[in-house]
Write an enzyme that holds these catalytic residues in place. Structure first.
Site, PDB file in Angstrom:
ATOM      1  CG  ASP A  35     -11.798  16.761 -18.537  1.00  0.00           C
ATOM      2  OD1 ASP A  35     -10.762  16.142 -18.234  1.00  0.00           O
ATOM      3  OD2 ASP A  35     -12.072  17.881 -18.088  1.00  0.00           O
ATOM      4  CE  LYS A  57     -13.282  21.441 -20.810  1.00  0.00           C
ATOM      5  NZ  LYS A  57     -12.695  22.391 -19.875  1.00  0.00           N
ATOM      6  CG  MET A 170      -3.204  21.992 -23.240  1.00  0.00           C
ATOM      7  SD  MET A 170      -4.722  22.938 -22.867  1.00  0.00           S
ATOM      8  CE  MET A 170      -4.094  24.229 -21.759  1.00  0.00           C
TER       9      MET A 170
END
Lengths: 254, 254
Positions: A35, A57, A170
């Site tokens: 990813d 992703k 994130m």
């Protein structure tokens, strides 16, 4: 006969932070399913004639949805192939590795899991910020900054206690709400905060400030994702302990 | 001229979980200063003619006290030598790496830090227990189970919230007080718990139970240190996701 799936943590980006086990399995793989967070330098170390399959992703916009990834793994293994599922960081820390191997287990496909150095650990190290420290933090906590349904569903009450380090994964796009939430729930506004962007790579940049100042500093600096956000007194140590060269745009109150 | 110090995380024991960077620096070192948690297999990978210095770190009985270790690092580097300070796991997660490099920084000695796979990550992976999982745990927390002055100085209120995984480092000898503290502060008695002893090694053993049962199970099983203690719903996944062979003595309610 059925193949096998290796769920492999690729670490934070610097290919020297790969483990020997990760490389060994990458060089045995017939197929590598990877990813966005796997660095090109790491991908270059896969077996030359392996099939490389990108499953994306992006945030809120998975190129292949999780269920599709799970099915890809099963499908290739059923064809008798050795499949490496290569994930940035560590598969079991915000990597959804558990979900992927649940599917393999249900399908009767053998698997192994290889831990990788997770972003919180690598990026803090390369930024000169110890996650625990006798005087400042006796525990460390990893939290996802990605809030479901775009509404704040973090339990901020748990996050405002002193003597702990919090690392948000994130958390860049929710930075403003994270800082506001912590302040509202009683975390002192002067609490040090660091953003580590593209940690361990040649493009690493670190921005330091406080819960009160970091949003404005980041608005000016515009550090790109991927990034982690570190909150806690240990961030102060960076001014003395930084060792990894980088261009730094902002350094406030730290 | 002055040497350099590399503070290197040796990972959890399995030498295949070393990073390339760790090995490269280990093979350049003139001196390797290591402690109890570094496995013999990892130590074997150091440069043949390097001086190996053992500085212990038994619980409550450091062979060389922390200040002595700090001074050793400075002293060897001042002799112009390349010094690897090799630590089990990761130097910045309960590794006291921050204290060691503060001393180096104060003495003007160049240093680098190499992250290693920390015990919580490696041992949970090899036990088939994802630390985070969409349904069971949105955050994970690493806490030291080593209680200062032998009295309980953990803030248990912070540790009883649902939807988090807690990993206690060095929690084996305080297991009874940790479980009692969590129960007293409202954590359900049926909360799953796992002990992972000598994780990632050929001697790995895993004991699973609940906050209510694990103390008695461990009294019978007597799993040895080093060990981590994992508390949280994710422990349940082990019954399906275990993949690494081991002899297991107890498996209760999981």
């Amino acid at each position: 006969s059925v193949g096998e799936v290796y769920l492999v943590g690729a670490g934070p980006g610097d290919p020297e932070l790969l483990t020997f086990k990760a490389l060994r399995l990458m060089q045995q793989a017939d197929v590598v399913i990877y990813d966005r967070l796997v660095s090109p330098q790491v991908l270059d170390l896969c077996r030359r004639d392996a099939d490389l399959i990108y499953v994306g992703k992006e945030r809120d916009n998975h190129s292949v949805p999780q269920q599709g990834i799970n099915e890809l793994l099963v499908q290739h293994a059923r064809q008798g192939r050795r499949v490496v599922r290569l994930k940035g960081g560590d598969p079991f820390i915000f990597g959804r590795g558990g979900e992927e191997i649940e599917e393999l287990q249900a399908a009767g496909i053998p698997f192994q899991v290889v831990p990788g150095i997770t972003a919180a650990s690598a990026c803090s190290t390369y930024a000169g910020i110890p996650l625990t420290h006798r005087e400042y933090a006796q525990s460390v906590r990893f939290v996802t900054g990605q809030l479901k349904n775009r509404t704040s569903d973090l339990n901020f009450d748990e996050l405002v206690h002193p003597n702990q380090t919090i690392v948000f994964y994130m958390g860049l796009h929710t930075l403003e709400r994270l800082c506001a939430g912590l302040i509202e729930h009683g975390k002192p506004v002067a609490t040090p905060v660091a953003i580590v962007s593209q940690g361990t790579s040649a493009h690493q940049r670190v921005l330091t400030g406080t819960l009160e100042s970091i949003v404005e500093l980041q608005r000016e600096a515009q550090l790109p994702a991927p990034a982690i956000v570190i909150v806690g007194e240990v961030v102060k140590l960076r001014s003395r302990l930084a060792w990894f060269g980088e261009s730094e745009r902002g350094q406030a109150n730290a």
